[in-house]
Design a protein around this motif. Structure first.
Motif, short mmCIF file in Angstrom:
data_model
loop_
_atom_site.label_atom_id
_atom_site.label_comp_id
_atom_site.label_asym_id
_atom_site.label_seq_id
_atom_site.Cartn_x
_atom_site.Cartn_y
_atom_site.Cartn_z
N LEU A 124 -8.12 5.21 -0.71
CA LEU A 124 -8.42 5.47 0.57
C LEU A 124 -8.15 6.96 0.89
O LEU A 124 -9.37 7.34 1.92
CB LEU A 124 -8.13 4.31 1.53
N ILE A 125 -7.23 7.18 0.93
CA ILE A 125 -7.14 8.97 0.50
C ILE A 125 -8.63 9.80 -0.61
O ILE A 125 -9.34 10.79 0.10
CB ILE A 125 -5.92 9.40 -0.89
N CYS A 126 -9.05 9.44 -1.06
CA CYS A 126 -10.26 9.53 -1.30
C CYS A 126 -11.23 10.10 -0.59
O CYS A 126 -12.56 10.69 -0.36
CB CYS A 126 -10.09 8.91 -2.92
N VAL A 138 -15.23 12.65 3.44
CA VAL A 138 -15.81 12.43 5.15
C VAL A 138 -14.77 13.83 5.16
O VAL A 138 -16.10 14.79 5.90
CB VAL A 138 -15.18 11.24 5.46
N THR A 139 -14.02 14.28 4.82
CA THR A 139 -13.18 15.90 5.11
C THR A 139 -14.45 16.16 4.96
O THR A 139 -14.33 17.39 6.10
CB THR A 139 -11.90 16.22 4.95
N ILE A 140 -14.41 16.91 3.65
CA ILE A 140 -15.50 18.52 3.16
C ILE A 140 -17.53 17.50 4.14
O ILE A 140 -17.76 18.46 3.92
CB ILE A 140 -15.71 17.52 1.11
N ALA A 141 -17.74 16.45 3.85
CA ALA A 141 -19.47 16.20 4.57
C ALA A 141 -18.47 16.54 5.68
O ALA A 141 -19.53 17.26 6.22
CB ALA A 141 -19.47 14.76 4.10
N ASP A 142 -17.84 16.13 6.72
CA ASP A 142 -17.87 17.24 7.86
C ASP A 142 -17.55 18.14 8.34
O ASP A 142 -17.89 19.03 9.02
CB ASP A 142 -16.17 16.14 8.95
N TYR A 143 -16.49 19.23 7.18
CA TYR A 143 -17.22 20.86 6.92
C TYR A 143 -18.04 20.98 6.95
O TYR A 143 -18.91 22.41 8.11
CB TYR A 143 -15.90 21.13 6.62
N ILE A 144 -18.56 20.80 5.95
CA ILE A 144 -19.81 21.37 6.01
C ILE A 144 -20.68 21.01 6.80
O ILE A 144 -21.93 21.19 6.96
CB ILE A 144 -20.60 19.90 4.30
N SER A 145 -21.37 19.77 7.62
CA SER A 145 -21.67 19.63 8.78
C SER A 145 -21.77 20.57 9.74
O SER A 145 -22.62 21.44 10.18
CB SER A 145 -21.76 17.95 9.51
N THR A 156 -14.57 9.68 -7.86
CA THR A 156 -15.26 10.09 -6.45
C THR A 156 -16.16 11.17 -6.53
O THR A 156 -16.92 11.30 -5.88
CB THR A 156 -13.77 11.61 -5.99
N VAL A 157 -16.25 11.88 -7.84
CA VAL A 157 -17.13 12.57 -8.34
C VAL A 157 -19.05 12.12 -8.30
O VAL A 157 -19.92 11.86 -7.68
CB VAL A 157 -16.83 13.53 -9.28
N MET A 214 0.67 -1.24 0.33
CA MET A 214 0.12 -0.28 0.09
C MET A 214 0.97 1.33 0.10
O MET A 214 -0.05 2.41 -0.36
CB MET A 214 -0.87 -0.23 1.47
N LEU A 215 1.93 1.46 0.23
CA LEU A 215 2.94 2.54 0.89
C LEU A 215 4.21 2.39 -0.60
O LEU A 215 4.22 3.65 -0.83
CB LEU A 215 3.76 2.30 1.80
#
Length: 278
Positions: free
Chosen positions: A256-258, A263-270, A77-78, A54-55
């Motif tokens: 996994l990075i995507c 999830v970071t975007i969703a958390d920010y919007i939330s 991702t889109v 993976m690395l």
């Protein structure tokens, strides 16, 4: 001396401890399982090989360092984002159409100060749909929907919406049941109609909690797209299955990075949405 009565919380605590102890007894005493087997030499060898892959160690082509791979991952991702938005949109619309009669205090008339014989029937019917909806896992819904339609993000969105409709409905119905009924009763006693009670009494008091649950389930849906992708629902989940099948470990890392970015975007919007609602 007075005997102390066991309340529900205390009884639940003791039953939980008993369940945990009996589970571990079954695992260790009956099944003779050992945690040391997890850290055997073979397991550690395969785990080391997997994580090194993976690395990018020992890999001829590292996906997360390749521009074309990032371009393909962005497209997927889109698609995943579109699937999650459609899924939460479908489930939210159906939830709003059914949540008012699914509340117990609406069915028994304590909230609206009016009792109708058919409300308990509607209450039982909708609550039954909620139970059936969330009892069937997303993967099973996806297999059923994709069997009817062709694979794609729309069937995946419908499958996710079918499962989360029941979860959102139950959570939001409980919010209505726990809301302060005094302002709503005042509207009802003043002669307000059902639409006026809904718009000016129920929604203003429950909307912030509704939004919290909707955004949380959207974040969960975004992560669950990886599950429905295993049966051809498209997006990052389908590519994750293909990468696992062909042992393309660096592609797994890229996917996994995507997901982390989504999830970071969703958390920010939330966080921002809850701030503006307050």
């Amino acid at each position: 001396m007075r005997k102390r009565k066991l309340n529900f919380v205390t009884l639940s605590f003791y039953l939980t401890i008993l369940l945990i102890a009996s589970s571990w007894y079954f695992i260790i005493g009956v099944e003779k399982a050992s945690l040391l087997d997890v850290f055997s030499r073979d397991n550690m060898h395969y785990a080391s090989k997997f994580f090194k892959g993976m690395l990018g160690f020992g890999e001829e082509e590292v996906a997360f360092l390749n521009q074309d791979s990032w371009s393909d991952a962005f497209t997927l991702t889109v698609e995943t984002l579109q699937m999650s938005i459609m899924a939460i949109g479908f489930s939210t619309i159906v939830m709003f159409l059914t949540v008012i009669p699914a509340a117990r205090n609406v069915a028994d008339g304590t909230l609206t100060l009016s009792r109708k014989w058919y409300r308990w029937f509607v209450f039982g019917l909708i609550r039954g749909l909620y139970i059936f909806s969330r009892a069937v896992p997303e993967l099973v819904w996806a297999m059923i929907v994709i069997f009817i339609f062709k694979p794609g993000i729309l069937p995946g969105a419908i499958a996710l919406a079918l499962h989360n409709f029941g979860i959102l409905g139950k959570l939001c119905a409980e919010v209505i049941e726990d809301t302060d009924s005094r302002p709503i009763r005042n509207l009802a006693s003043a002669g307000a109609g059902r639409a006026q009670i809904l718009l000016y009494g129920v929604l203003p008091s429950v909307l912030p909690q509704f939004l919290t649950y909707i955004l949380y389930r959207w974040e969960v849906i975004m992560r669950t797209t990886i599950v429905v992708g295993f049966v051809g629902a498209g997006g990052l989940g389908q590519q994750f299955k293909l990468s696992m099948s062909f042992f393309h470990y660096t592609e797994i890392t890229l996917i996994l990075i995507c997901y982390i970015i989504l999830v970071t975007i969703a958390d920010y919007i939330s966080e921002k949405s809850r701030y503006f609602v307050k």
